[in-house]
Each structure stands twice: as C-alpha cells, then as structure tokens.
Design a protein around this motif. Structure first.
Motif: not given
Lengths: 558, 558
Positions: A104-112
């Motif tokens: 999912l976008d934006g969930v973890t630090k690097d997710a995006s």
C-alpha cells in the motif's frame, strides 16, 4: 543502473564493393564501436529509454516528475461504478497475500518509492494514481484477487514487465495494479518436442537463456527482453525481431492458463501441436492486453537454436534499393533469412551524435539495412550469404557493407538497430508510431510527415522549433514501420499536425495503426482507422462476454 | 472417374546400407510401382476412398446405398425448434439465387442425383435427408440466405469440398446444405509479400497450382487437395503434411471474410502480417467447423516455393529407431526439414497386397519413415541429407532406404504414405482415429489396441472376425497418430471395445482425441476427453454468442 561499459572492438573493414566480386570469407570489417552495453536489460527496443532530467542518458529521472495521465488526458473521467479502495479491501488482500505482496502506498517509509515504478511507464508518458500493488504467487491467488475485485467493483490493471509503449500496463486513476513478477517459474521443457511451459512472469531473457542451454530458442525476441515478461508478451501479441522467421504468437503459443474476471481459472495449457477439439478460445487472449483475463502461464513451441548466425549491415542509396535488397534476400537466403531490418540514415546519424557510436560504415548513406541469417550449417549459410552479397553488390543495389565475424560483432551490428530508440529521446521526448503499411509505400509516410512538419514551420535546428527530426526504421520483413518524431518538448500543435493525419494516411493504404505495440490507452481512440464498425462491435461483444463489469484494464483498448 | 493410369517407373535400388558409407549422389533406387494416379483428385488422404459395392477400388458406390446417419445414430433427435422446409422458403431461395443455385430434391428428372452427393460423405459413413442445396456466388447472397434462415428458424449445413472425416459437412436431418463451390475466384496475390486473397470455395490444389506459377506455395497440403476447398480447410483448421514446416493456419491466415448467422458480413480480410488493433476475432472461426459463421473468403501468408525438394524413404526395425531417426532429422536437416511421416509395416504390406504396389524397399520392415526436405539450394540440401543419411546408416538407426531422384520418384515415395487410407477400406470399412499423443508413447496405443482386439477374439484372418488388422501411421513430426482399424463389417462389439477405451488412453496421456480431423458429428460426444468442463462452458458461450438460434451446423461440434 551500472556505469556504461565501453566496448572497443577492432573490426576490420568490409572489402565488398560493387567493382570486384567479393570473397566473403576474407572480408574483415573495421570499425570502432563505443557504446553502452546495458541496452538490452534496461530498456525496450521501442521505448524512449531512461533519460535523466537534462535529457542525458545516464539514469532514469524519478517517476514523480512524470505528468499524471489524468493531466495529459483531461477528457478521461473516472468511472463512478468502480468502488474506491477502503481499509476493508486492503485488509482482505493483505490477509490473502501477505503485506509483502500487497503493498500500500505511504504505509512504510519507503512505500511510495515502492509504488511509483508500478504507476509510471518506461516512456515517462503515463502515470497513474494507484495506491495498491498486488503481487500474487499462484493462479489461485490471482483467482481470489479477481473474484474479490469483481464482487466489489474494484478496477484492476494487470502488469507484466511494464515495458509497453501505449500506456496499457499502468493505471489511469486508482486501479489496483496486479503485477505478475512473483509468478516466475519455468514449469517444464521437453527437449524432443521443444515445448516450454512457464509462468507468465518469467522474464523473456531468462526464458531464452534457459532454452539456449538446451539448444532451443524462444520464438520471440525484442529489445526489452531483459525486463518484459512472457505473459505480457503473449497478452500484447508482441512481434519483435524473429517474427519474419518464426511467425506470430498465434501460431507458436500452444496453450494458455488464465484467470477470468469472475475468478474462473481457465486451464488450457496444451502440450500439443495439434488439437482440433473446439473453438480455440486461447487465441482471444493473445493480444487482448489484459482486458478479458489475466494470463498466468503459457505453453509455447520453441524452435531449435541455429548453430550458425550471420549478420550483415549495408548502406544503400535509396528506399527503392532497400526494397530490392529485401526481395534479393528472400530469394538468395530463403529458409535461413531470420531478420531484415531497415533504418534510415537519420537514425544512424542520431546514433552517432547522441550515443557517440562510431558506425560500422564510413560515409553517410540515406538508408541502411541489417540482414540476419540463422541456419544449421555454417558453411552452407556463408555460401548463401556470399551469393546474396555478390548479387546485391554486382547489381549495385548495395553501396557498402560489413559482415560480422564474431558474436561480439553480431551484437554490435544489432545495436545499430536496437539502440536507435533510446537515442531518439535525447532532446526531450518522442512521438512514436508503429504502423503496418505495404512495403512499397512504407517510407513515403516518413517523407510526407517530414515535409508536413517543415512546411508548418515546426521542424528546425533551433529551440523555436519543437520538432528535431522525422525518422523511420523498422521490421521491413514484416512491413512494419516505426515512424518517430523526436521533439524538444511535447506540443499540442505538433500532435495535431500528426494525428489523425497519419492514421488517415495509413488507413487509406489499408495499413494498421498499431502493428505490434497494441492499443493500450494512446491508440484506443484511433482503432476505427484499422477496424470496421462491425469488427469493433464484435470486439465489444467479447469484452462484455468475459468482463461484464468492465473491471479489467478500464479506459483502454476498446 | 478416369480409368487408372499405370505408372511403370524404373527406379534403381538405393545403395546405402549400414555397412559402407553412402555417396548419396550415386544412389539409384530401383522399384517398380504400379498404382493409380488419380488419388489426389478423388479422395482425401485420410478418407476411406471410393470402394465399389464389392469393396474394390474401381469407383464409388451410389450414395443411396449409404446408411442414413439417423439410422446409425438413432439417439439423435431432430430439434423441433427448426422449421420444416416449405414451398414459400424454396420460392424465396430460387428467386434469390436462381433455380440452378437452389436445387430442390426430386424436382427435375436428375435432381435426386444432384442432391445425393451433397447429403453423403466420402467415407460413406454419414448421410442426411436434405431436400435443398444452395450454391450462392457472392458474400451478399450468403448473407441474404443466412438472414432468411435465421429469421425463419431453418437449419443450415455449410459445405466446402465435403472431404471431412467426422461427418461435419453433411446434414443429419433436413438441414439446408449451403455449398461454397460457386465462390471460387482468386481475388489477388502479391508477389512481394506472398499474400493471397481468395474465395472460400477455391479448391486447394487450384490455389497451390496458381501459387506454383508464381514461385509460392500454399502453406497447407493434404491428400484431399484435389477436392477440398480452402474455406473448408480454414474452418476445420486442417493440419496436413506441411504443418511441421509452415505451422498452423492460426499463424498463416491473416484475414477472414465470414457471414454470421444473422446475415452480418464480417469483413476482416487483412493484408497485414502484423495488426495489433483489438481481439483477433478471426481466430475463433479457424477450426469452428461452420458453427458460428460461414467463411466466404480468406487472406493467407504463402511462403516462397523451395526450388529443391528431396524425399527419402526408410525401413526401420523398431518404433524406437523411428524416434531416433526423427531426432536426427531435426538435428541434421534443421530448417530444411519439411515432413517426417511414420508408417508401420502393416500399412505398407496392405498397400502392396490391396493396390498391387511394388514397394520401394525389398524385404519387410516393422516401420517405415518418409523424410522430405525443402530448401533454396540443391547442393546444400543434398549435402545436409547425405550427412543425415550417413549418420542414421552408420549408427544403424535405419536398416535400408531409397532416395527419390526425380519429381516422379518424389511422387511415388509420397504415395506410399498418401495411398494408405484408400487401401484400408478394402475389406468393407475402417474405424479411423486421429490422435495427438506424446511421440514417445504414440505407437504404444496401436500395439495396445491390437492386443485388445486379439484378446477379445475380434481380430483374425477369417470372416468370423470382424477386424482385419490394427495399423498406425501419421505425422510423426507433429506427434499426430492416425490409428486405423480396417474391418470386414461395422460391428457394435468392435466399436465398444474401441470407444471410449482409446479416448481414455489418450486423455490419460494429455493427448487430443482429434488432432486435425475436428469434432463434427462423430467426435462430439468425446470432447470431454480433451477439454475440461470450464473450456467446454467457454466454448458453449461462444456458440451462443454468435448463433443464439443454433441454426448453423446443428447436432455437431459441441
């Protein structure tokens, strides 16, 4: 991306000229080539390649600098029938696949960072707003995902290696991306029949290397082979460099395993060359661009690898001479002819200027051709090639040429064709067209468009002119032209001067507005130039039959 | 039928043996052949041929002596939804097409003679009760006929050359026969691209001869070429003798013009090798056996004709050796291999005994193979063939063999394969099966069935035994076995011992119960052995989509 490796081969110069009869075996071509070798693993043959923000060739710009498709195509509206992704949906997918495979976008630090490459395409022309990327590992997982999406009206974009050129493999709005990269096993290979069965997510080059170790060849080759996936190749009916010899995927694909939008698993992975027991349903999936089902596996007939491969590269004085050379190649090379590619002089000049390539031939020629032979007997093939070369030199069809003498040289000559596309993006962007046109008229279009651009004051050497040049190259053996218009900036005036004019031009000659790239998002509005109303009606029937909710790859194709 | 021409060629005997290395160019095969030459124009490769009432080979029995399909298959019931032909219907058709092209049974003195050949098949196994035969000359006429039939619930059987082997091209009850024989024009041929456009009713041999004059070849060849029509070939996805080299029609057919049951004319006669603009709808029509539309024209990619053709014929001691010979042929002959056919010794013995053929080789061998090469260079091809022959002789894969030295000898060797079928009908009838089975296990089935027939006391030399023999031959290169059971009379006990046993056997090995003959009437009940329930459901969907009233070729296919 790795730092570019500079290749400095010392090839001696081709001795064949039209004055004296050549003895091909003694030809020693001489050229200095200096170019990158990573082309095959980092870009599609026909894609613009990875330019940095200054238009250089040293690495991709971040996906975030790419304009959203919704901005470039403001007329496309999100279909309100589709649900918006909710927490509940995400929980379902994460429970089903695990959070590593439901990102999912934006969930973890690097997710995006994780999401963005799945939202944008290699050409940097299309960018979606997906928030969720799913990476199923089995056909059962694909089935569960699709059934859930169908039941909950969630739109889905199937994605393979994401090397397409028409915006077909990235979302437009918030469609969920279903990427096949985790389905990457070779399931079986039979050395007697030459039949390979593999997951859809196997990289084309991986499949071909696997087959090479077993003296076979994948019946498809394209510049993007280091990234594209065989499932994506089949679902886009990729053409590429070996079609002249091995025919289309409609002939070589023997079976398909696919998941339909309602979750039905269609298992039709035939291992048979002949099976006349009913409608050949799998054929509909070849070239359907993920709009009626998601291909999860294929079985395919692979030819034996040819022990002898020869490549020659010529300069010619006119397009007419190129046609004569092609006719002669068919006659003299017969069953060993495996590729006949045409490049105009402008593409080769750009290759030299942008990538610093020292071309195989000295002097400028208006046209160049690359001829490849693949056969089972080195001596026989050399003799056939020698007869062909004697003919085209003596009859002055060809002005000058070189013949590769090693595997390295084969790769170097091929690079003069394969690396064109990445150089064309040098000035900022490219308008790319992929057309089937009767061979005799194929290059007329390039000249017509060049004249049109000049007349309209759009083409010129200064920054005031958006258009840098109009060039043509392509698979002459398949009557497939790649018309490219490198530009300093994307510009509505240029676009309007090109479209629909060149589609009308092609349609008048009963050509195709998309020979091998498919429809995707960018060619969707123009399908009427290549297909009649009746055919479009029949195609819509098929779409409605398999995907009545329209959840698969919406806004695209038809 | 013309009186048989007796061919008395003096071919000298092949000198190659496993004791000394052969010099192929000096080989002079010796054989006396005495057989009829009309085979290619009067019978299908795989059909039983034209036996007279005594089982001789001198001419067809009148169609009227053939049992009605409704008697052989008493469980099939006429669908009450179909209208019965009325005077009003006939008037409509005669006004539309003229009475020459709308022929009613029993109207003129000879009319019943006119109708009967359209009601019965070549194998003398199927016979319908049609009263009306329509012979439209244009696609518009086909469209008007189908629209009228659809509106009036009249069932229709599309018919080409009527050379099929599964009862697909003749009516069961009173369906109207729509025969394509009057649509027989070649529309265009382009010598540069090799693309032929022609009416569906063009005879295959006519098309191939037309192409031969233009140095091209139709990418399909079969024994029935003198009668079968190219539209029928496409609608049955015919395989035949060139598939190994030129691939299936799914790859070579570029476009189809067809009329749908509601009268819609689907014009998709593409002249393009590449055209990725939507679902490839035409693929559904290839192999659909006239159940979703009637093909009225095709465009097809035709290869250049090979100037060099070589044919060799071997005797081998086991099926294992035949497999070894095939693997060697692929390795040594590579791109010039154009056919690899296997015939067991029993077929060759029958050929000798029934047709009086003096076989190319002395002595009996358990297996025979026929290898054909087609290439562009005579010397190169001979050398490749010599290397292959040296290998198979020295390694004792092959026991004995001959090599054709002229066009006549090429035809004579081919006849040892092509004339098998007509001889198998000699004793009264044949149970014919056309199966795809993995090559390694292909001949196991023949031995298994022979053992089964013997054990059950069905096979023997006397009249008490219904079964004469169990033989196998076929396209080894495509893993396609023709299993044939020649019988003295059709017998339910034999049939029950064969079916569904051999379909189960084939299904267990993931084979196909119909490799190239199609489903028609006779294979319809067994499709489940080769296709899953899901696939059958998807096929039925297609049938319902295109032909919701079910008027096209009812009681057959699926």
């Amino acid at each position: 991306m790795a730092a570019p490796t500079r290749v400095a081969a010392s090839l001696r110069r081709a001795a064949f000229s039209s004055r004296h009869s050549p003895c091909i075996k003694n030809i020693r071509p001489a050229l200095q080539v200096r170019w990158k070798t990573e082309a095959t693993t980092s870009s599609s043959t026909e894609s613009v390649g990875q330019l940095d923000s200054k238009g250089g060739l040293d690495g991709p710009a971040p996906a975030k600098s790419i304009k959203f498709t919704t901005e470039s195509y403001p007329n496309i509206e999100r279909e309100s029938k589709f649900a918006k992704l909710s927490e509940k949906h995400v929980q379902y997918f994460q429970k089903l696949l695990g959070s590593d495979s439901a990102v999912l976008d934006g969930v973890t630090k690097d997710a995006s960072e994780d999401i963005e490459p799945f939202n944008a395409d290699w050409m940097r022309k299309f960018r979606g707003h997906a928030q969720l990327v799913l990476k199923p590992s089995t056909k059962e997982e694909v089935s569960a995902v699709l059934k859930y999406c169908n039941d909950n009206m969630l739109a889905v974009v199937p994605q393979g290696g994401n090397t397409g050129l028409v915006g077909g493999s990235v979302p437009v709005f918030d469609e969920i991306v279903l990427n096949l990269q985790k389905m990457n096993n070779i399931r079986s290979f039979d050395e007697v029949s030459g039949i390979l069965v593999a997951d859809a997510g196997v990289i084309l080059e991986v499949a071909d290397n696997y087959l090479a170790e077993r003296q076979h060849i994948f019946p498809l080759d394209l510049g993007a082979k280091g990234s594209c996936q065989i499932g994506g190749n089949v679902s886009t009916n990729a053409g590429g460099l070996r079609l002249l010899r091995y025919g289309s995927l409609h002939g070589s694909v023997l079976g398909i395993e696919a998941v339909l939008p309602d979750g039905t698993i269609m298992e039709d992975l035939s291992l048979l060359r002949k099976n006349n027991t009913g409608y050949d349903i799998k054929q509909l999936f070849i070239g359907s661009e993920g709009t009626i089902g998601i291909i999860t596996g294929i079985s395919i007939q692979c030819p034996r690898r040819s022990p002898a491969v020869n490549v020659a590269y010529f300069g010619l004085e006119s397009y007419e001479q190129a046609q004569k050379a092609f006719i002669a190649a068919k006659a003299y090379l017969g069953e060993i002819l495996s590729a006949f590619e045409m490049m105009d002089g402008r593409t080769q000049k750009i290759l030299k200027e942008v990538a610093g390539v020292k071309l195989p031939l000295e002097g400028d020629h208006p046209f160049y051709c690359l001829v490849e032979t693949s056969g089972s007997n080195t001596d026989h093939d050399s003799e056939k090639l020698q007869n062909f070369l004697e003919h085209v030199m003596e009859s002055e069809v060809v002005s000058d040429g070189v013949l590769a003498e090693s595997q390295t040289q084969v790769a170097e000559l091929w690079a003069c064709r394969e690396r064109i596309t990445e150089c064309l993006g040098h000035w900022g962007g490219v308008y790319k067209y992929d057309l089937s046109i009767p061979i005799a008229q194929m290059y007329d279009l390039v000249e017509d468009i060049r004249e049109r651009m000049t007349k309209d004051g759009l083409l010129g050497d200064t920054k005031d002119h958006p258009v840098v040049d109009v060039v043509g190259y392509g698979h002459m053996g398949d009557a497939n032209l790649h018309l490219n218009v490198p530009v300093r900036r994307f510009d509505k005036t240029v676009e309007k001067a090109l479209e629909p004019y060149l589609y009308e031009w092609t349609s008048k000659r009963n050509g195709s507005i998309s020979a091998e790239h498919g429809l995707g998002l960018s060619k969707k509005p123009y399908v009427g130039y290549s297909k009649s109303e009746t055919m479009i009606k029949l195609m819509k029937q098929i779409k409605n039959l398999y995907d009545p909710n329209g959840i698969l790859n919406p806004y695209k194709y038809i």
